[in-house]
Design a protein around this motif. Sequence first.
Motif, mmCIF file in Angstrom:
data_model
loop_
_atom_site.group_PDB
_atom_site.id
_atom_site.type_symbol
_atom_site.label_atom_id
_atom_site.label_comp_id
_atom_site.label_asym_id
_atom_site.label_seq_id
_atom_site.Cartn_x
_atom_site.Cartn_y
_atom_site.Cartn_z
ATOM 1 N N GLY A 189 11.617 26.676 -3.721
ATOM 2 C CA GLY A 189 11.655 27.152 -5.100
ATOM 3 C C GLY A 189 12.982 26.910 -5.787
ATOM 4 N N LYS A 190 14.018 26.502 -5.033
ATOM 5 C CA LYS A 190 15.313 26.259 -5.651
ATOM 6 C C LYS A 190 15.243 25.058 -6.578
ATOM 7 N N TYR A 191 14.442 24.061 -6.181
ATOM 8 C CA TYR A 191 14.256 22.882 -7.012
ATOM 9 C C TYR A 191 12.779 22.698 -7.295
ATOM 10 N N ARG A 192 12.493 22.071 -8.414
ATOM 11 C CA ARG A 192 11.096 21.885 -8.815
ATOM 12 C C ARG A 192 10.404 20.909 -7.856
ATOM 13 N N PRO A 193 9.101 21.094 -7.634
ATOM 14 C CA PRO A 193 8.367 20.203 -6.723
ATOM 15 C C PRO A 193 8.489 18.738 -7.090
ATOM 16 N N GLU A 194 8.501 18.433 -8.394
ATOM 17 C CA GLU A 194 8.587 17.034 -8.799
ATOM 18 C C GLU A 194 9.954 16.435 -8.454
ATOM 19 N N GLN A 195 11.009 17.279 -8.433
ATOM 20 C CA GLN A 195 12.323 16.787 -8.033
ATOM 21 C C GLN A 195 12.349 16.482 -6.542
ATOM 22 N N VAL A 196 11.754 17.377 -5.749
ATOM 23 C CA VAL A 196 11.670 17.159 -4.305
ATOM 24 C C VAL A 196 10.863 15.905 -4.011
ATOM 25 N N GLU A 197 9.748 15.730 -4.719
ATOM 26 C CA GLU A 197 8.896 14.562 -4.495
ATOM 27 C C GLU A 197 9.621 13.278 -4.887
ATOM 28 N N THR A 198 10.393 13.322 -5.965
ATOM 29 C CA THR A 198 11.165 12.155 -6.384
ATOM 30 C C THR A 198 12.164 11.743 -5.309
ATOM 31 N N VAL A 199 12.841 12.717 -4.743
ATOM 32 C CA VAL A 199 13.828 12.425 -3.699
ATOM 33 C C VAL A 199 13.144 11.876 -2.452
ATOM 34 N N ARG A 200 11.961 12.376 -2.137
ATOM 35 C CA ARG A 200 11.225 11.848 -0.977
ATOM 36 C C ARG A 200 10.825 10.388 -1.220
ATOM 37 N N GLU A 201 10.370 10.070 -2.411
ATOM 38 C CA GLU A 201 10.017 8.686 -2.743
ATOM 39 C C GLU A 201 11.254 7.792 -2.656
ATOM 40 N N LYS A 231 21.941 14.165 -5.837
ATOM 41 C CA LYS A 231 22.715 14.456 -4.633
ATOM 42 C C LYS A 231 22.431 15.860 -4.111
ATOM 43 N N ALA A 232 22.294 16.806 -5.040
ATOM 44 C CA ALA A 232 22.047 18.195 -4.633
ATOM 45 C C ALA A 232 20.672 18.360 -4.001
ATOM 46 N N VAL A 233 19.651 17.755 -4.619
ATOM 47 C CA VAL A 233 18.290 17.875 -4.089
ATOM 48 C C VAL A 233 18.187 17.138 -2.756
ATOM 49 N N PHE A 234 18.815 15.975 -2.667
ATOM 50 C CA PHE A 234 18.776 15.221 -1.409
ATOM 51 C C PHE A 234 19.361 16.045 -0.265
ATOM 52 N N LYS A 235 20.496 16.671 -0.505
ATOM 53 C CA LYS A 235 21.115 17.470 0.548
ATOM 54 C C LYS A 235 20.262 18.681 0.891
ATOM 55 N N GLU A 236 19.604 19.259 -0.100
ATOM 56 C CA GLU A 236 18.720 20.397 0.152
ATOM 57 C C GLU A 236 17.538 19.986 1.018
ATOM 58 N N VAL A 237 16.960 18.823 0.720
ATOM 59 C CA VAL A 237 15.768 18.380 1.445
ATOM 60 C C VAL A 237 16.104 17.874 2.839
ATOM 61 N N TYR A 238 17.177 17.072 2.958
ATOM 62 C CA TYR A 238 17.465 16.408 4.230
ATOM 63 C C TYR A 238 18.630 17.011 5.000
#
Length: 304
Positions: A189-201, A231-238
């Motif tokens: 919930g810290k980042y929007r799902p579409e941001q997480v999905e973008t970083v995964r792509e 950079k922030a979302v990438f570090k959060e996800v990975y």
Amino acid sequence: MQEGKERIENEIVVFPGITLSFQNDMTESALCGQKAEKDCLEINYCRKGHIGWTTTDGRIVHLGPGDFCVRTKGLCAGSGRTIPNGQYEGLAVCIDLKRFEQSPPELLKETGITGRMLTEKFCCRSDLGSEGFGEAHYAVFFGNEKTKAIFEGFYNKKEVFQKPYFRVKTLELLLFLGETDSGQGKEAGKYRPEQVETVREMHEYLMRHMEKRITIEELAQKYLINPTTLKAVFKEVYGESLALHMKEHRMEKAARLLSETNDSIARIAEAVGYGSQSRFSTAFKEVYQMLPLEYRKVHAGRGH
């Protein structure tokens, strides 16, 4: 909504109070049919595809390949569940907290691992007080090689060996959670799902093109995302910076090429994005504590 099919294999009793179920879902969206059972703890693992739930307080739990979450069963009861790509495969380990307390597996009796301990550790918000025990919190973990080894051990076993493997891997999973710092779980919930999905792509794109050196700015422009947010979302996800994460993958690929092929060091360096053989050798030694040629002599023919 796209029509689809859903398959959930029957629950398998692994230990008293602990069940395992395998899930395949090809519906894009549906209501979550779980009852709000706060006395049940559920561990959900996403093997393929993506799945998301909206919690009772409006937050989003989003799992991609390799991710898993720990939550009270029914935290998302009656809310929306989505399968963004129209396909999801995973499993769920469900723990009846009362039965687990009464009859814990023998190997766990001296570890201090109990259902209540796991629930308090991962599913209890301190700001809710005792009234909110286990009702409004959860932990999401982004997959790594260690967790992949645990969960993949549930799959592709001969029928005669399935039950013993299910028990062993369930114990391994509970031991992993027992020794894991609760802070390692990422609250969704810290980042929007579409941001997480973008970083995964973006991550998938980088993995397919390791021979290229692609800058943060180029990625931000390609995926229409602010560089700082990227950079922030990438570090959060990975769990680490983009540069460090990609360096690790580059070196893993280089190690595999060194052990499985006869390609020259220069060619391998280029394949993982290094135009300079000396810079590649330095980077490789930082990770594997030996130069590429030394690594090849030790591992040639063994595979990585």
